[in-house]
Design a protein around this motif. Structure first.
Motif, PDB file in Angstrom:
ATOM      1  N   ILE A  18     -16.886 -17.727  -3.804  1.00  0.00           N
ATOM      2  CA  ILE A  18     -17.128 -16.840  -2.668  1.00  0.00           C
ATOM      3  C   ILE A  18     -15.844 -16.579  -1.906  1.00  0.00           C
ATOM      4  N   ALA A  19     -15.001 -17.599  -1.793  1.00  0.00           N
ATOM      5  CA  ALA A  19     -13.718 -17.419  -1.109  1.00  0.00           C
ATOM      6  C   ALA A  19     -12.866 -16.378  -1.830  1.00  0.00           C
ATOM      7  N   ALA A  20     -12.918 -16.376  -3.154  1.00  0.00           N
ATOM      8  CA  ALA A  20     -12.156 -15.399  -3.930  1.00  0.00           C
ATOM      9  C   ALA A  20     -12.674 -13.984  -3.686  1.00  0.00           C
ATOM     10  N   VAL A  21     -14.010 -13.851  -3.614  1.00  0.00           N
ATOM     11  CA  VAL A  21     -14.606 -12.535  -3.348  1.00  0.00           C
ATOM     12  C   VAL A  21     -14.248 -12.069  -1.938  1.00  0.00           C
ATOM     13  N   ASN A  22     -14.328 -12.986  -0.974  1.00  0.00           N
ATOM     14  CA  ASN A  22     -13.952 -12.638   0.404  1.00  0.00           C
ATOM     15  C   ASN A  22     -12.496 -12.178   0.482  1.00  0.00           C
ATOM     16  N   GLN A  23     -11.639 -12.857  -0.249  1.00  0.00           N
ATOM     17  CA  GLN A  23     -10.226 -12.480  -0.265  1.00  0.00           C
ATOM     18  C   GLN A  23     -10.071 -11.070  -0.833  1.00  0.00           C
ATOM     19  N   LEU A  24     -10.844 -10.789  -1.880  1.00  0.00           N
ATOM     20  CA  LEU A  24     -10.777  -9.477  -2.511  1.00  0.00           C
ATOM     21  C   LEU A  24     -11.276  -8.388  -1.574  1.00  0.00           C
ATOM     22  N   LEU A  25     -12.335  -8.712  -0.793  1.00  0.00           N
ATOM     23  CA  LEU A  25     -12.945  -7.719   0.086  1.00  0.00           C
ATOM     24  C   LEU A  25     -12.147  -7.477   1.354  1.00  0.00           C
ATOM     25  N   PHE A  26     -11.747  -8.567   1.995  1.00  0.00           N
ATOM     26  CA  PHE A  26     -11.193  -8.440   3.343  1.00  0.00           C
ATOM     27  C   PHE A  26      -9.669  -8.483   3.408  1.00  0.00           C
ATOM     28  N   ALA A  27      -9.018  -8.751   2.271  1.00  0.00           N
ATOM     29  CA  ALA A  27      -7.559  -8.821   2.302  1.00  0.00           C
ATOM     30  C   ALA A  27      -6.915  -7.661   1.556  1.00  0.00           C
ATOM     31  N   THR A  28      -7.734  -6.682   1.116  1.00  0.00           N
ATOM     32  CA  THR A  28      -7.190  -5.553   0.366  1.00  0.00           C
ATOM     33  C   THR A  28      -6.736  -4.425   1.272  1.00  0.00           C
ATOM     34  N   GLY A  29      -6.895  -4.626   2.582  1.00  0.00           N
ATOM     35  CA  GLY A  29      -6.487  -3.560   3.504  1.00  0.00           C
ATOM     36  C   GLY A  29      -7.664  -3.099   4.318  1.00  0.00           C
ATOM     37  N   SER A  30      -7.399  -2.548   5.459  1.00  0.00           N
ATOM     38  CA  SER A  30      -8.472  -2.163   6.358  1.00  0.00           C
ATOM     39  C   SER A  30      -8.698  -0.661   6.420  1.00  0.00           C
ATOM     40  N   SER A  31      -7.967   0.113   5.610  1.00  0.00           N
ATOM     41  CA  SER A  31      -8.138   1.558   5.666  1.00  0.00           C
ATOM     42  C   SER A  31      -9.511   1.955   5.173  1.00  0.00           C
ATOM     43  N   SER A  32     -10.068   2.996   5.777  1.00  0.00           N
ATOM     44  CA  SER A  32     -11.409   3.444   5.400  1.00  0.00           C
ATOM     45  C   SER A  32     -11.447   3.940   3.965  1.00  0.00           C
ATOM     46  N   GLN A  33     -10.350   4.509   3.493  1.00  0.00           N
ATOM     47  CA  GLN A  33     -10.309   5.034   2.135  1.00  0.00           C
ATOM     48  C   GLN A  33     -10.448   3.925   1.107  1.00  0.00           C
ATOM     49  N   LYS A  34      -9.780   2.776   1.366  1.00  0.00           N
ATOM     50  CA  LYS A  34      -9.881   1.644   0.440  1.00  0.00           C
ATOM     51  C   LYS A  34     -11.296   1.091   0.418  1.00  0.00           C
ATOM     52  N   LYS A  35     -11.948   1.053   1.572  1.00  0.00           N
ATOM     53  CA  LYS A  35     -13.302   0.517   1.625  1.00  0.00           C
ATOM     54  C   LYS A  35     -14.279   1.415   0.870  1.00  0.00           C
ATOM     55  N   LYS A  36     -14.011   2.714   0.879  1.00  0.00           N
ATOM     56  CA  LYS A  36     -14.902   3.643   0.198  1.00  0.00           C
ATOM     57  C   LYS A  36     -14.783   3.526  -1.318  1.00  0.00           C
ATOM     58  N   ASN A  37     -13.690   2.993  -1.808  1.00  0.00           N
ATOM     59  CA  ASN A  37     -13.456   2.925  -3.243  1.00  0.00           C
ATOM     60  C   ASN A  37     -13.859   1.601  -3.869  1.00  0.00           C
ATOM     61  N   PHE A  38     -14.488   0.714  -3.112  1.00  0.00           N
ATOM     62  CA  PHE A  38     -14.883  -0.585  -3.653  1.00  0.00           C
ATOM     63  C   PHE A  38     -16.262  -0.947  -3.114  1.00  0.00           C
ATOM     64  N   PHE A  39     -17.225  -1.095  -4.026  1.00  0.00           N
ATOM     65  CA  PHE A  39     -18.609  -1.386  -3.646  1.00  0.00           C
ATOM     66  C   PHE A  39     -19.033  -2.704  -4.270  1.00  0.00           C
ATOM     67  N   VAL A  40     -19.479  -3.645  -3.449  1.00  0.00           N
ATOM     68  CA  VAL A  40     -19.912  -4.956  -3.933  1.00  0.00           C
ATOM     69  C   VAL A  40     -21.410  -5.120  -3.691  1.00  0.00           C
ATOM     70  N   LEU A  41     -22.104  -5.520  -4.738  1.00  0.00           N
ATOM     71  CA  LEU A  41     -23.547  -5.750  -4.656  1.00  0.00           C
ATOM     72  C   LEU A  41     -23.832  -7.174  -5.105  1.00  0.00           C
ATOM     73  N   GLY A  42     -24.417  -7.972  -4.231  1.00  0.00           N
ATOM     74  CA  GLY A  42     -24.734  -9.361  -4.556  1.00  0.00           C
ATOM     75  C   GLY A  42     -26.230  -9.599  -4.519  1.00  0.00           C
ATOM     76  N   CYS A  43     -26.700 -10.478  -5.376  1.00  0.00           N
ATOM     77  CA  CYS A  43     -28.128 -10.787  -5.453  1.00  0.00           C
ATOM     78  C   CYS A  43     -28.343 -12.280  -5.249  1.00  0.00           C
ATOM     79  N   ILE A  44     -29.218 -12.619  -4.315  1.00  0.00           N
ATOM     80  CA  ILE A  44     -29.551 -14.011  -4.027  1.00  0.00           C
ATOM     81  C   ILE A  44     -31.052 -14.194  -4.173  1.00  0.00           C
ATOM     82  N   ARG A  45     -31.463 -15.130  -5.015  1.00  0.00           N
ATOM     83  CA  ARG A  45     -32.882 -15.428  -5.179  1.00  0.00           C
ATOM     84  C   ARG A  45     -33.191 -16.671  -4.348  1.00  0.00           C
ATOM     85  N   VAL A  46     -33.797 -16.451  -3.200  1.00  0.00           N
ATOM     86  CA  VAL A  46     -34.015 -17.536  -2.245  1.00  0.00           C
ATOM     87  C   VAL A  46     -34.895 -18.622  -2.834  1.00  0.00           C
TER      88      VAL A  46
END
Length: 201
Positions: A18-46
């Motif tokens: 999860i730390a690796a995914v967080n690094q990928l999501l939140f350390a790639t830059g804060s520009s809106s354009q970068k956020k629009k080009n990366f979509f993460v979908l996670g599934c948790i079965r409670v």
């Protein structure tokens, strides 16, 4: 088009992943354009998790939208059966009530059960009536496991031995493989024929 990353079974994840995914999501830059080009979908079965998932997963969820998917209620299940069989909800309600009792509204279980009932002739098209028909009493008396995974495993066990062996060989190449790749490995040609039988099922 955005790059999509799908992470299944996050309830079994570890903190490092999860730390690796967080690094990928939140350390790639804060520009809106970068956020629009990366979509993460996670599934948790409670229900598959003995305890609440790791706090780091909550951090991952906090950065996005949390969508909770429950099993279908009776009305939704009846709507699904009605639309699948192209019949009015009033006509399919007896069938959907029995299916709800057996599947508890699990969408995968419902779809697989309908396929199984069709194969067994308990859910079949009637040429004379020009609509689907079923035997409610026989469907109600049919014994089923409580878990859809066991139901699917039993269904695989009903396949011919040669088809099961072909699936075993294919599983060595991962969750999915192209037919061209299988052919390029110099495997027995009958494997592809047997895999076609499995797909038809």
């Amino acid at each position: 088009a955005p790059i999509t990353l799908f992470l299944d079974d996050l309830q079994w994840t570890d903190a490092a992943s999860i730390a690796a995914v967080n690094q990928l999501l939140f350390a790639t830059g804060s520009s809106s354009q970068k956020k629009k080009n990366f979509f993460v979908l996670g599934c948790i079965r409670v229900r598959d998790s003995a305890t609440k998932w790791l706090p780091c997963v909550d951090v991952l969820v906090a950065g996005g939208i949390n969508v909770k998917l429950d099993c279908m209620d009776k009305h939704t299940l009846n709507t699904m059966v009605s639309e699948t069989l192209c019949l009015s909800p009033r006509l399919t309600r007896p069938l959907s009530n029995v299916m709800y009792h057996k599947t508890k509204g699990n969408p995968l279980f419902v779809s697989q059960l309908m396929r199984s009932l069709n194969k067994e002739g308990l859910l079949r098209p009637s040429l004379s009536r020009r609509q689907w028909e079923w035997d409610t009493m026989k469907i109600r008396s049919r014994r089923l496991p409580d878990d859809v995974a066991i139901f699917l495993t039993n269904s695989l066990g009903e396949l011919p031995d040669k088809v099961q062996r072909a699936l075993f060989v294919l599983s060595c190449f991962g969750a999915s493989s192209e037919s061209a790749f299988v052919e390029s490995q110099g495997l027995d040609r009958n494997i592809l024929k047997n895999l076609e039988i499995a797909v038809a099922q």
